[in-house]
Design a protein around this motif. Sequence first.
Motif, PDB file in Angstrom:
ATOM      1  N   GLU A  28       0.819  -1.215   0.000  1.00 22.88           N
ATOM      2  CA  GLU A  28       0.000   0.000   0.000  1.00 22.88           C
ATOM      3  C   GLU A  28       0.854   1.266   0.000  1.00 22.88           C
ATOM      4  O   GLU A  28       0.560   2.236  -0.689  1.00 22.88           O
ATOM      5  N   LYS A  29       1.921   1.267   0.783  1.00 18.05           N
ATOM      6  CA  LYS A  29       2.799   2.446   0.876  1.00 18.05           C
ATOM      7  C   LYS A  29       3.951   2.387  -0.123  1.00 18.05           C
ATOM      8  O   LYS A  29       4.696   3.339  -0.272  1.00 18.05           O
ATOM      9  N   TYR A  30       4.095   1.235  -0.784  1.00 17.82           N
ATOM     10  CA  TYR A  30       5.177   1.025  -1.751  1.00 17.82           C
ATOM     11  C   TYR A  30       6.537   1.305  -1.113  1.00 17.82           C
ATOM     12  O   TYR A  30       7.368   2.025  -1.639  1.00 17.82           O
ATOM     13  N   ARG A  31       6.753   0.730   0.039  1.00 25.52           N
ATOM     14  CA  ARG A  31       7.983   0.927   0.801  1.00 25.52           C
ATOM     15  C   ARG A  31       8.506  -0.420   1.292  1.00 25.52           C
ATOM     16  O   ARG A  31       7.752  -1.349   1.537  1.00 25.52           O
ATOM     17  N   GLY A  32       9.825  -0.482   1.447  1.00 25.64           N
ATOM     18  CA  GLY A  32      10.444  -1.681   2.002  1.00 25.64           C
ATOM     19  C   GLY A  32      11.538  -2.194   1.097  1.00 25.64           C
ATOM     20  O   GLY A  32      12.021  -1.501   0.210  1.00 25.64           O
ATOM     21  N   GLU A  33      11.920  -3.413   1.355  1.00 22.10           N
ATOM     22  CA  GLU A  33      12.919  -4.096   0.536  1.00 22.10           C
ATOM     23  C   GLU A  33      12.168  -5.122  -0.301  1.00 22.10           C
ATOM     24  O   GLU A  33      11.781  -6.171   0.184  1.00 22.10           O
TER      25      GLU A  33
END
Length: 103
Positions: A28-33
């Motif tokens: 949803e946030k388009y964040r991470g690895e």
Amino acid sequence: MPGIHSGARSVEILWRYEAPGDVYWDDEKYRGEAYAAFAWAVYVAEVTVILATYSVTVDDFVALQEIGKVLHPVLAAGQITGGVAQAIGFALYEKVVWQKRPA
């Protein structure tokens, strides 16, 4: 074991991919690895910039990528070429907002 059956033929699945526990991705946030694998590469671009118009031309681009054992050289080269084209496109067409600095 689970299998895939189609008519008289069947394929048995012996293994399945499971992402490592330390790889996190928030869709949803388009964040991470997003990926557990990382590429080792060097890219060099030779560009011409016309300062009066800020137009940019890519004159030459060299990609050096460590990809391990190559199973299909044409597909491997295509993946690298496609990635380079995408990166150049992102770099040249990203949204850039010019504004004056406060006095």
